[in-house]
Design a protein around this motif. Structure first.
Motif, mmCIF file in Angstrom:
data_model
loop_
_atom_site.group_PDB
_atom_site.id
_atom_site.type_symbol
_atom_site.label_atom_id
_atom_site.label_comp_id
_atom_site.label_asym_id
_atom_site.label_seq_id
_atom_site.Cartn_x
_atom_site.Cartn_y
_atom_site.Cartn_z
ATOM 1 N N ARG A 155 -13.735 5.223 30.321
ATOM 2 C CA ARG A 155 -12.624 5.276 30.073
ATOM 3 C C ARG A 155 -12.382 6.763 31.232
ATOM 4 N NH1 ARG A 155 -12.242 6.719 24.112
ATOM 5 N NH2 ARG A 155 -10.522 7.988 24.650
ATOM 6 N N PRO A 156 -11.222 6.812 31.811
ATOM 7 C CA PRO A 156 -11.274 7.931 33.389
ATOM 8 C C PRO A 156 -11.670 9.426 32.417
ATOM 9 C CG PRO A 156 -10.263 6.269 34.040
ATOM 10 C CD PRO A 156 -10.377 6.134 32.510
ATOM 11 N N GLU A 157 -10.401 9.403 31.585
ATOM 12 C CA GLU A 157 -10.234 11.003 31.085
ATOM 13 C C GLU A 157 -11.503 11.210 30.178
ATOM 14 O OE1 GLU A 157 -9.136 8.027 27.713
ATOM 15 O OE2 GLU A 157 -9.037 7.993 29.440
ATOM 16 N N ILE A 158 -12.479 11.585 30.138
ATOM 17 C CA ILE A 158 -13.330 11.051 29.815
ATOM 18 C C ILE A 158 -14.526 10.579 30.259
ATOM 19 C CG2 ILE A 158 -13.220 11.328 26.754
ATOM 20 C CD1 ILE A 158 -13.962 8.644 26.612
ATOM 21 N N SER A 159 -14.648 10.394 31.849
ATOM 22 C CA SER A 159 -15.977 10.459 32.128
ATOM 23 C C SER A 159 -15.875 11.319 33.323
ATOM 24 C CB SER A 159 -16.058 9.165 32.878
ATOM 25 O OG SER A 159 -15.538 7.878 31.841
ATOM 26 N N GLY A 160 -16.246 12.129 34.250
ATOM 27 C CA GLY A 160 -16.406 12.312 35.856
ATOM 28 C C GLY A 160 -16.434 13.672 35.589
ATOM 29 N N GLY A 161 -16.205 14.656 36.437
ATOM 30 C CA GLY A 161 -16.326 15.945 36.484
ATOM 31 C C GLY A 161 -17.153 16.538 37.656
ATOM 32 N N ASP A 162 -16.496 17.735 37.887
ATOM 33 C CA ASP A 162 -17.144 18.620 39.020
ATOM 34 C C ASP A 162 -18.181 19.699 37.966
ATOM 35 O OD1 ASP A 162 -15.243 16.933 40.725
ATOM 36 O OD2 ASP A 162 -14.190 18.757 40.797
ATOM 37 N N LEU A 163 -17.743 20.289 37.376
ATOM 38 C CA LEU A 163 -19.264 21.182 37.097
ATOM 39 C C LEU A 163 -19.040 20.763 34.855
ATOM 40 C CD1 LEU A 163 -17.269 24.245 37.639
ATOM 41 C CD2 LEU A 163 -18.995 23.547 38.844
ATOM 42 N N SER A 164 -20.238 21.237 34.822
ATOM 43 C CA SER A 164 -20.261 20.819 33.407
ATOM 44 C C SER A 164 -21.125 22.048 32.814
ATOM 45 C CB SER A 164 -21.837 19.507 33.008
ATOM 46 O OG SER A 164 -23.236 19.782 33.897
ATOM 47 N N LEU A 165 -20.813 22.004 31.274
ATOM 48 C CA LEU A 165 -21.821 23.065 30.788
ATOM 49 C C LEU A 165 -22.405 22.208 29.673
ATOM 50 C CD1 LEU A 165 -18.287 25.565 30.418
ATOM 51 C CD2 LEU A 165 -20.805 25.615 32.142
ATOM 52 N N GLN A 166 -23.607 22.632 28.949
ATOM 53 C CA GLN A 166 -24.259 21.887 27.765
ATOM 54 C C GLN A 166 -24.773 23.983 26.946
ATOM 55 O OE1 GLN A 166 -27.617 19.241 27.902
ATOM 56 N NE2 GLN A 166 -28.701 21.098 27.440
ATOM 57 N N PHE A 195 -15.675 20.275 33.824
ATOM 58 C CA PHE A 195 -14.550 21.105 34.234
ATOM 59 C C PHE A 195 -14.495 20.182 35.722
ATOM 60 C CE2 PHE A 195 -16.110 24.282 31.569
ATOM 61 C CZ PHE A 195 -15.468 24.605 31.176
ATOM 62 N N ASP A 196 -12.990 20.259 36.396
ATOM 63 C CA ASP A 196 -13.095 19.762 37.675
ATOM 64 C C ASP A 196 -12.233 20.483 38.614
ATOM 65 O OD1 ASP A 196 -12.385 16.802 37.644
ATOM 66 O OD2 ASP A 196 -10.893 17.015 36.254
ATOM 67 N N LEU A 197 -12.478 21.076 39.586
ATOM 68 C CA LEU A 197 -11.893 22.088 40.704
ATOM 69 C C LEU A 197 -10.900 22.328 41.022
ATOM 70 C CD1 LEU A 197 -15.352 22.279 42.446
ATOM 71 C CD2 LEU A 197 -14.721 24.283 40.778
ATOM 72 N N THR A 198 -10.070 23.177 40.985
ATOM 73 C CA THR A 198 -8.460 22.917 41.272
ATOM 74 C C THR A 198 -8.515 23.724 42.905
ATOM 75 O OG1 THR A 198 -8.661 25.837 40.971
ATOM 76 C CG2 THR A 198 -8.160 24.082 38.898
ATOM 77 N N GLY A 199 -9.715 23.908 43.512
ATOM 78 C CA GLY A 199 -8.794 23.484 45.138
ATOM 79 C C GLY A 199 -10.509 23.377 46.171
ATOM 80 N N THR A 200 -10.012 24.018 47.156
ATOM 81 C CA THR A 200 -11.289 23.152 47.767
ATOM 82 C C THR A 200 -12.138 24.967 48.527
ATOM 83 O OG1 THR A 200 -9.968 23.502 49.947
ATOM 84 C CG2 THR A 200 -10.441 21.162 49.011
ATOM 85 N N ASP A 201 -12.164 26.214 47.881
ATOM 86 C CA ASP A 201 -12.591 26.546 48.421
ATOM 87 C C ASP A 201 -13.804 27.306 47.673
ATOM 88 O OD1 ASP A 201 -13.174 29.528 49.283
ATOM 89 O OD2 ASP A 201 -11.240 30.464 48.394
ATOM 90 N N PRO A 202 -14.595 27.501 48.347
ATOM 91 C CA PRO A 202 -15.955 27.939 47.518
ATOM 92 C C PRO A 202 -16.119 28.953 47.083
ATOM 93 C CG PRO A 202 -16.438 27.793 50.441
ATOM 94 C CD PRO A 202 -14.525 27.350 50.598
ATOM 95 N N THR A 215 -10.491 24.224 35.640
ATOM 96 C CA THR A 215 -9.857 23.326 34.604
ATOM 97 C C THR A 215 -9.992 22.608 33.711
ATOM 98 O OG1 THR A 215 -8.187 21.303 35.779
ATOM 99 C CG2 THR A 215 -7.424 23.522 35.934
ATOM 100 N N VAL A 216 -10.347 22.709 32.715
ATOM 101 C CA VAL A 216 -11.506 21.491 31.523
ATOM 102 C C VAL A 216 -10.572 19.814 31.686
ATOM 103 C CG1 VAL A 216 -11.952 20.899 29.525
ATOM 104 C CG2 VAL A 216 -10.936 23.500 29.611
ATOM 105 N N ARG A 217 -11.645 18.819 31.807
ATOM 106 C CA ARG A 217 -11.956 18.033 31.993
ATOM 107 C C ARG A 217 -11.822 17.279 30.562
ATOM 108 N NH1 ARG A 217 -11.017 13.784 36.142
ATOM 109 N NH2 ARG A 217 -12.335 11.733 35.409
ATOM 110 N N TRP A 218 -13.022 17.394 30.471
ATOM 111 C CA TRP A 218 -13.027 16.804 29.073
ATOM 112 C C TRP A 218 -14.090 17.540 28.068
ATOM 113 C CZ3 TRP A 218 -18.015 15.829 28.427
ATOM 114 C CH2 TRP A 218 -19.078 15.469 29.438
ATOM 115 N N THR A 219 -14.102 17.281 26.330
ATOM 116 C CA THR A 219 -15.309 17.888 26.041
ATOM 117 C C THR A 219 -15.630 17.032 24.738
ATOM 118 O OG1 THR A 219 -13.179 18.904 24.046
ATOM 119 C CG2 THR A 219 -13.595 20.187 26.193
ATOM 120 N N GLN A 220 -17.132 17.356 24.221
ATOM 121 C CA GLN A 220 -18.201 16.884 23.776
ATOM 122 C C GLN A 220 -18.326 17.555 22.357
ATOM 123 O OE1 GLN A 220 -17.644 12.676 22.306
ATOM 124 N NE2 GLN A 220 -18.541 14.359 21.317
#
Length: 418
Positions: free
Chosen positions: A169-180, A76-83, A207-212
């Motif tokens: 590929r940027p669209e399937i890399s990175g992210g601010d949060l992960s769920l396994q 997931f990507d965070l949508t803002g900067t409010d902790p 928001t969701v960034r990528w899934t596998q």
């Protein structure tokens, strides 16, 4: 009157956190005081009823837990900067994960009010917990200055270095949060990330960034038979399995006390060039891995678990295990003792854009310093014979904090002074 699934008006953040924690604790099975990642005392022989504890002390479940058969990973990507928005999300996620790992719904699938929209989607009702574990990771941006959490950053968390094997590929890399999410029933794993993605959307925090999606574990835990990857070779023969190895190579023991028992998670999407591989002679394939395909034994041995002899020479004076064989380049004996815990899964996505099989290994590893993964991958990426047949197309690095004690949530110490 608002339905049970609607957001109550006037609920304070403090009330939300306490309510989310209490909700998770309310449905915990009585007497379930097993360590996180170990089978709970009341687990049944039926694999559909196998369950693991979400709340506890020490590491999160899903790391040292014996790998289940199916994976659903999501970043997931965070949508803002409010902790505070992140805090709300982690609290709600924790409460829901605690319920789902017990095989419980996260709310009514059919709310009393006809116009209400349910959070519980219902596709896992009646399936049991099926050994579900959901492991939560935090990416480097969570600990950035803009989030106000830089002072809480784990010592070794930062973006992975550029590696010689990268074709990312940027669209399937990175992210601010992960769920396994791992389970022995694929629908249970899918249901877990579906629910958690809905919560992220409802809170507006991410928001969701990528899934596998992964099938067929490609690593072995303690007491498990070594599985095969999609190239047909045993994968995970020399994996970390003992508590002593985990303590030395996986669990973090630096940083503040609340970070002890955490670890660093690397996720890599590795595409396999299946057609090229299938046209290679098996003798060449054996040289690429440094193992025999049928038995899994090193080329210098007869049985799978024989220790490779990297000094052995053939009649022509050449190494029996080739200089650039995968097993030689990745062995801890040739890497200053570096070891990582591997927890990967096979994947397939049908056909790619040029009509070839889209398949490979979704590689997941855990280590107490991501520099250990980078050191191994630099060596492999530079000269591994396997590089002819694979491409690293996706990548992510996350800090996996310790498990949440009952009455709390994942990452709670992050917000103690925020």
């Amino acid at each position: 009157m608002r339905g049970q699934d609607d957001k109550p008006a006037g609920l304070s953040r403090r009330g939300l956190f306490l309510g989310a924690a209490a909700l998770g604790g309310t449905f915990a099975t009585a007497g379930q005081a097993a360590e996180t990642g170990k089978v709970a005392p009341d687990a049944m022989p039926d694999p559909d009823q196998r369950r693991y504890a979400f709340y506890g002390t020490g590491p999160q479940a899903g790391i040292a837990t014996p790998p289940q058969q199916h994976l659903m990973a999501m970043a997931f990507d965070l949508t803002g900067t409010d902790p505070r928005a992140l805090q709300v999300l982690l609290a709600r996620w924790s409460a829901s994960i605690g319920l789902m790992m017990e095989g419980q719904p996260v709310g009514p699938a059919e709310p009393d009010r006809e116009t209400a929209t349910a959070l519980e989607t219902g596709e896992a009702l009646g399936l049991g917990p099926a050994g579900l574990t959901v492991t939560v990771g935090l990416g480097p941006r969570v600990f950035s200055k803009e989030m106000g959490l830089a002072a809480k950053a784990p010592p070794h968390l930062r973006p992975l270095a550029d590696l010689p094997s990268d074709a990312l590929r940027p669209e399937i890399s990175g992210g601010d949060l992960s769920l396994q999410a791992c389970a022995d029933d694929p629908q249970v794993a899918y249901h877990a990330v579906r629910i958690l993605a809905r919560i992220a959307k409802r809170t507006g925090a991410a928001t969701v960034r990528w899934t596998q999606l992964g099938f067929g574990r490609a690593s072995a835990g303690a007491g498990q038979e070594t599985p095969r990857n999609l190239f047909g070779y045993r994968d995970g023969t020399r994996n970390i399995t003992t508590p002593e190895q985990l303590a030395q190579h996986v669990w973090a023991n630096d940083g503040p006390d609340w970070q002890h028992g955490g670890t660093y998670q690397v996720m890599r999407r590795i595409e396999m060039h299946i057609e090229n591989w299938d046209n290679a002679q098996v003798s060449h394939q054996n040289d690429v891995f440094g193992r025999h395909k049928l038995t899994g034994a090193p080329l210098t041995g007869e049985n799978e678990f024989d220790t490779p002899d990297f000094k052995a020479k053939n009649a022509q004076g050449e190494p029996v295990i080739p200089t650039h064989a995968h097993i030689r380049l990745s062995a801890h004996e040739t890497n200053d003792g570096i070891r990582i815990l591997r927890r990967g899964y096979n994947f397939t996505g049908g056909l790619n854009a040029v009509g070839r099989l889209d398949a490979g290994l979704f590689f997941i590893s855990y280590q107490n310093d991501p520099a250990h993964f980078e050191a191994l991958q630099r060596r492999l990426g530079a000269s591994d014979l396997l590089n002819e047949y694979i491409s690293h197309t996706g990548s992510g690095l996350f800090w996996v904090p310790p498990a949440a004690p009952k009455g709390s949530y994942i990452g709670a110490p992050l917000f103690a002074a925020v």
